[in-house]
Enzyme design. Structure first.
Site, mmCIF file in Angstrom:
data_model
loop_
_atom_site.group_PDB
_atom_site.id
_atom_site.type_symbol
_atom_site.label_atom_id
_atom_site.label_comp_id
_atom_site.label_asym_id
_atom_site.label_seq_id
_atom_site.Cartn_x
_atom_site.Cartn_y
_atom_site.Cartn_z
ATOM 1 N N LYS A 241 84.223 20.737 33.226
ATOM 2 C CA LYS A 241 83.146 21.700 32.988
ATOM 3 C C LYS A 241 83.022 22.018 31.499
ATOM 4 C CE LYS A 241 82.404 20.790 36.390
ATOM 5 N NZ LYS A 241 81.201 20.185 36.945
ATOM 6 N N ASP A 304 74.801 20.267 37.901
ATOM 7 C CA ASP A 304 75.048 19.914 36.506
ATOM 8 C C ASP A 304 73.754 19.667 35.739
ATOM 9 O OD1 ASP A 304 77.297 18.910 34.513
ATOM 10 O OD2 ASP A 304 75.653 17.480 34.402
ATOM 11 N N GLU A 308 72.266 22.215 32.781
ATOM 12 C CA GLU A 308 71.941 21.825 31.406
ATOM 13 C C GLU A 308 70.542 22.274 31.014
ATOM 14 O OE1 GLU A 308 74.499 17.628 31.368
ATOM 15 O OE2 GLU A 308 72.340 17.625 31.737
#
Length: 578
Positions: A241, A304, A308
């Site tokens: 992470k 993910d 972002e």
């Protein structure tokens, strides 16, 4: 099923199409089948299934699907079960606590593995390869870690600079390394994986080998074109992470402080040998993860790629831009405007969240400042969630993945430009040069807008069934413990300009949407004096995620990341993501 002929003809024609064209056709065909297979009473206009009254639109993508506890089994390591949230959403999940004191167990987890091939040299590969090699050397293991690169790759020199070498048998040509290795960690770019996996990588994997991924993107691509992984291999994931340099730097810090590292999620997508879980957990421990939790490849790439574009990069970029302009329009100097927007986020706001949680940011305020936070939160939550829900839909539907792959085809003609020369970030460079850390203010308006966006991101993930460990790590810990420290040291624009191609594309695409929505809706409400929406504030204060954040804070790395100073981390991001 009512119209099979066009689909059959399309399927035959698709054999001659590019991967992107097949992806578009496959999803379109699947949509047609789903629409015509639905009972007539449930169809809406044009044959599409009508949304259920209990779902928020579009129902097919955002139906609540809260799962039960996330539990896994391991015979090598000792797991823990932790209650991450209480009523009204009680959840317990299994985790594995890492640390250097667990390194000796890696040899047992890797039983049968003689060579680990690390393919690529981008963000994650240098960090994970070095960490693995150091751990195996520490425990006296004879397992070899070997880097695999294209013969023409400019990264050979960089790999040799940190100790990998052809003469030592730890550096070689990509194809040969894939053929030889028992665990193949495929850490090349997302677009490169999509374009080469089926034709140039999978055929080289040994039967019974383990394919290791650090991102679920490849699964998303394969599903979009109607393909899958070979049945005779393990497919596992360890997804740190944080970006590669932070994975390496915290591992190095951990050499003198047990438990320092970057948390990671793990997944077992295929277990052909019966040992996939142990291999994945051993990998996570070996690269220094202090806290490992379970996910799936699909949940990982959804959270993910979504993250972002949200609070990790795209949203924070958009928030800074809109607040910088707003504060100047209210009479602040450009320097003070940057101090109260960007510096406030990457400094006291995220540092408070890192050590104490999200709610303490609000609780640290009083009087007029608390009211300003509440007004900014009330004005920002819904516009931010509107954009975030759209992002999640785009990722889950495969649209965002196809966008990344198609951009790869255009990259030579249209390389990604930089943003760090614009006025906002030029002012920021001057502010950082004259920074006095203890004088950075925790601006309540900035805090309200940032926290509202973070909470909106969290709520979208929970509504889509993601576990609390994944939510907190993807939307909170990665932001405040990995990316924001680098943003604080080098600037938000630096991170946007130098992160992975997938993240850069996402940030540039969605930051303007956050900027627009927050300017047009949140700032408008603030200017009109709409005031505090008490229901939103009460929902924020009582959100079950605060318990999960508090538990994860107990499991945070034992040191703060060092973003400067001597290290073998691949800190030159402009090279890493060239």
């Amino acid at each position: 099923s009512a119209h099979p002929l066009p689909l059959v003809l399309c399927a035959r024609s698709s054999l001659r199409m590019s991967p992107v064209a097949r992806a578009v056709l496959f999803l379109a065909s699947a949509t047609c089948v789903a629409a015509f297979s639905a009972p007539m009473a449930t169809r809406g206009m044009f044959g599409a299934a009508a949304p259920s009254a209990t779902f928020t639109a579009p129902a097919s993508l955002r139906a609540p699907r809260l799962r039960g506890p996330t539990m896994f089994e391991t015979k090598v390591f000792t797991k823990e079960t932790i209650q991450f949230s209480v009523a009204p959403d009680p959840t317990s999940e299994d985790i594995l606590r890492g640390g250097r004191d667990k390194f000796e167990l890696v040899a047992k987890a890797f039983e049968g593995i003689k060579q680990i091939g690390v393919i690529g040299w981008g963000s994650q590969a240098p960090a994970q390869a070095q960490n693995l090699a150091d751990t195996l050397e520490t425990i006296g293991s004879d397992i070899k870690v070997k880097i695999g690169l294209r013969e023409s790759s400019p990264s050979w020199k960089a790999a040799k600079a940190v100790g990998f070498d052809e003469d030592k048998g730890t550096l070689g040509v990509q194809d040969d390394v894939i053929k030889e290795s028992d665990l193949v960690m495929l850490l090349i770019s997302d677009a490169a994986q999509a374009n080469t996996y089926k034709t140039k990588i999978e055929p080289l994997l040994k039967k019974g080998a383990t394919l290791g991924l650090s991102h679920g993107f490849l699964l998303g691509h394969l599903e979009s074109v109607g393909e899958k992984f070979r049945d005779d291999i393990n497919v596992v994931l360890i997804a740190p992470k944080g970006m590669g340099p932070s994975v390496r730097r915290l591992y190095e810090q951990g050499k003198t402080k047990n438990g320092a590292g970057i948390n990671a999620s793990f997944a077992v997508h295929q277990d052909a040998t019966g040992r996939a879980t142990e291999i994945a957990l051993g990998w996570g421990i070996a690269i220094g993860s202090p806290f490992i939790f379970e996910t799936t490849l699909k949940d990982e790439y959804c959270s993910d790629i979504y993250g972002e574009r949200g609070i990790l990069l795209g949203a924070v970029h958009g928030i800074v831009e809109v607040l910088f302009r707003r504060f100047i329009s209210q009479g602040m100097t450009p320097e003070d405007a940057f101090l109260n927007s960007c510096e406030s986020i990457t400094g006291p706001i995220t540092k408070t969240i890192s050590k104490n949680g999200i709610l303490p940011v609000y609780e640290s305020l009083s009087g007029d400042d608390k009211k300003k936070f509440e007004e900014a939160y009330s004005a920002s939550y819904k516009p931010a969630k509107d954009v975030l829900a759209e992002i999640y839909d785009e990722v889950k539907s495969g649209n965002e993945i196809r966008s990344v792959i198609m951009h790869g085809d255009r990259f030579e003609k249209f390389p990604i430009g930089k943003i760090d020369g614009t006025y906002t970030w030029s002012v920021g460079e001057k502010v950082r040069a004259n920074r006095v850390e203890e004088k950075i203010p925790l601006n309540p308006v900035t805090a309200g807008m940032y926290v509202a966006t973070m909470m909106a991101q969290i709520d979208v993930l929970r509504e889509n069934g993601h576990s609390y460990t994944e939510i907190v790590n993807e939307s909170v810990i990665e932001a405040v413990d990995s990316l924001c420290p680098y943003m604080h040291a080098k600037g938000v624009a630096f991170m946007v300009d130098n992160c992975s191609r997938t993240a850069r594309l996402g940030s540039r695409k969605w930051a303007p949407r956050f900027d627009y929505m927050l300017e047009q809706q949140a700032c408008y409400d603030l200017d009109k004096g709409v005031g505090v929406k008490s229901d939103l504030i009460e929902s924020f204060k009582s959100n079950p995620v605060h318990t999960a954040v508090a538990e994860c804070c107990k499991l945070r790395p034992s040191v703060d990341i060092s973003t400067t100073g001597e290290s073998t981390a691949q800190d030159d991001l402009s090279f890493t993501f060239r």
